[in-house]
Design an enzyme around this catalytic site. Structure first.
Site, mmCIF file in Angstrom:
data_model
loop_
_atom_site.group_PDB
_atom_site.id
_atom_site.type_symbol
_atom_site.label_atom_id
_atom_site.label_comp_id
_atom_site.label_asym_id
_atom_site.label_seq_id
_atom_site.Cartn_x
_atom_site.Cartn_y
_atom_site.Cartn_z
ATOM 1 N N LYS A 190 5.697 -13.638 -70.731
ATOM 2 C CA LYS A 190 6.808 -13.499 -70.538
ATOM 3 C C LYS A 190 6.975 -13.030 -68.937
ATOM 4 C CE LYS A 190 10.552 -12.582 -72.819
ATOM 5 N NZ LYS A 190 10.751 -12.591 -74.542
HETATM 6 N N1 GLU Z 1 12.385 -15.903 -75.513
HETATM 7 C C1 GLU Z 1 12.535 -15.510 -77.318
HETATM 8 C C2 GLU Z 1 11.265 -14.672 -78.111
HETATM 9 O O1 GLU Z 1 11.435 -13.207 -77.493
HETATM 10 C C3 GLU Z 1 11.305 -16.602 -77.657
HETATM 11 C C4 GLU Z 1 10.575 -16.853 -76.948
HETATM 12 C C5 GLU Z 1 9.288 -18.539 -76.733
HETATM 13 O O2 GLU Z 1 9.934 -19.151 -77.664
HETATM 14 O O3 GLU Z 1 8.486 -19.131 -76.353
HETATM 15 O O4 GLU Z 1 11.078 -14.907 -78.599
#
Ligand code: GLU
Length: 428
Positions: free
Chosen positions: A118
């Site tokens: 993240k």
């Molecule tokens: N931000 C989204 C999540 O928390 C998508 C993450 C992604 O597609 O890599 O799942």
């Protein structure tokens, strides 16, 4: 050997609102129930890599601002790391760490071959001009460029980032490499390597969860009432999809208040209104109430799609629904879990419920690498199938391990990653 690490005790004592501790409390519970090997436990607990960068940016008035940014790679056992980037004035390292770990478990539950990561930039995107936002994004990308890449770590949108931001990341990375590399991020615009259905994917995944959960609880969706917290991409999409199939949305909130209509909101019109105005107030099809109170409304299904720490030990006993489907990451604290359990509320946890986004991100990454793009119908059908399978596997775990859906989801995820970690072995 069972888990003896003192992290479990630490997590229990830590402030309820620390997202990393919230993640750890659930992880510890799953590790304990699995009788997870102490060594594997320690490996899975520790984020693999954390990078903090300063992001100096020239503002429109000629002054300089320096923002802070992070990219955390929690675990890459299952493949390249994967996870969104959020822009928020409140984002901090513990939040990014928690979100990275949640991505590891999320990818494992839906069986996509990614690890968890993240990113976060502490800024308020609402106060930035489009040019400033672009410069923040490009400078952040160049700050983390050595640790991202199609085979290393693939960012995506999260809170307050969108297709445009992903296009800038892709372009910046490509300029450094000297050729276009679409598969370095997902959630890009259609035509620049984006996938059909990616934008709606998290919401669409939630629809499958709502259907499956209603089935388990023998709830007839035709008579059900739904409350949605958050009217962003995820909240707006699930509201629209549910009302398309005839399910009644009685309330939906934004940051200032909520819109109420006992007879059911016209979600399609509402989403168009949001696209034009950016806020719920002034929408003609309901009564706008300034302030809080939405989460405690009586309804059949509550879908929190805003942010962390919304259902806590303070308000959990006032929650008045049969099913919670978590569209946001971490909307429920670990202490609230037990209270919801006592109230016999069926909770579909974030790491399962909102995994639709990363599932279609995986499809996008595959399409970029193939250079062959699928039709929307195929994307949606494959997404629904993956989500259904994941739901049923977790449900099965609730029965074999005699635990609730959240603990079952963690057990399932931790077990998968732990087994793969054992098979890979430890380098050197
Ligand atoms: N931000 C989204 C999540 O928390 C998508 C993450 C992604 O597609 O890599 O799942």
């Amino acid at each position: 050997m069972t888990v003896t690490d003192d992290a479990a005790a630490l997590a229990r004592e830590a402030p309820e609102h620390n997202p990393f501790m919230a993640m750890l409390t659930r992880f510890d519970r799953a590790a304990e129930l699995l009788g997870l090997d102490q060594g594997i436990y320690r490996i899975l607990k520790a984020p693999e890599k954390e990078l903090k960068v300063a992001i100096p940016v020239r503002m429109d008035d000629g002054s300089f601002e320096v923002y802070e940014g992070w990219r955390v790679q929690h675990n890459s056992t299952m493949g390249p790391c994967k996870g969104g980037i959020r822009y928020s004035p409140h984002v901090n390292i513990d939040e990014v760490r928690a979100l990275a770990a949640w991505m590891t478990w999320k990818c494992a539950i839906v069986n996509v071959p990614f690890g968890g990561a993240k990113g976060g930039v502490r800024c308020d995107p609402r106060t930035l001009s489009i040019g400033e936002l672009e410069r923040v994004t490009r400078r952040f990308t160049s700050g983390i460029i050595d640790i991202i890449g199609p085979d290393r770590d693939v960012p995506a949108p999260d809170m307050y980032t969108n297709e445009q931001v992903m296009a800038w990341i892709m372009d910046t990375y490509s300029m450094h490499k000297g050729h276009t590399v679409t598969s370095v991020v997902t959630g890009k615009p259609w035509g620049l390597g984006g996938s059909q259905g990616r934008k709606e994917a998290t919401g669409r995944g939630l629809l499958t969860m709502v259907r499956e959960a209603a089935d388990v609880k023998k709830l007839d969706l035709a008579d059900a009432t739904v409350v949605v917290q958050g009217a962003g991409n995820v909240g707006g999409t699930i509201a629209e999809l549910l009302s398309e199939v005839g399910v009644k949305i009685v309330a939906i909130s934004d940051i200032d208040g909520y819109l109420l209509n006992e007879g059911g909101l016209d979600a399609k019109k509402l989403v168009r209104h949001l696209e034009r105005k950016g806020q719920l107030a002034e929408f003609k099809g309901g009564e706008y109430i300034d302030g809080q109170g939405l989460l405690e409304m009586e309804c059949d299904i509550l879908i929190p799609c805003a942010t962390e720490n919304q259902i806590t030990s303070v308000n959990a006993d006032k929650i008045n629904c049969k099913i919670i489907v978590e569209g946001a990451n971490g909307p429920t604290t670990a202490r609230a879990d037990d209270i919801l359990d006592e109230k016999d509320i069926f909770v579909i946890p974030d790491i399962l419920a909102n995994a639709g986004g990363v599932v279609v991100s995986y499809f996008e990454w595959v399409q970029d690498r193939m250079g062959y793009f699928w039709e929307r119908r195929d994307v949606n059908l494959r997404l629904a199938k993956v989500m259904r399978t994941a739901f049923r596997q977790v449900l099965k775990r609730t029965k074999t391990s005699k635990v609730n859906m959240r603990t079952a989801a963690y057990i399932e995820a931790v077990d998968r990653v732990a087994n793969l970690q054992k098979m890979r072995g430890l380098y050197p």
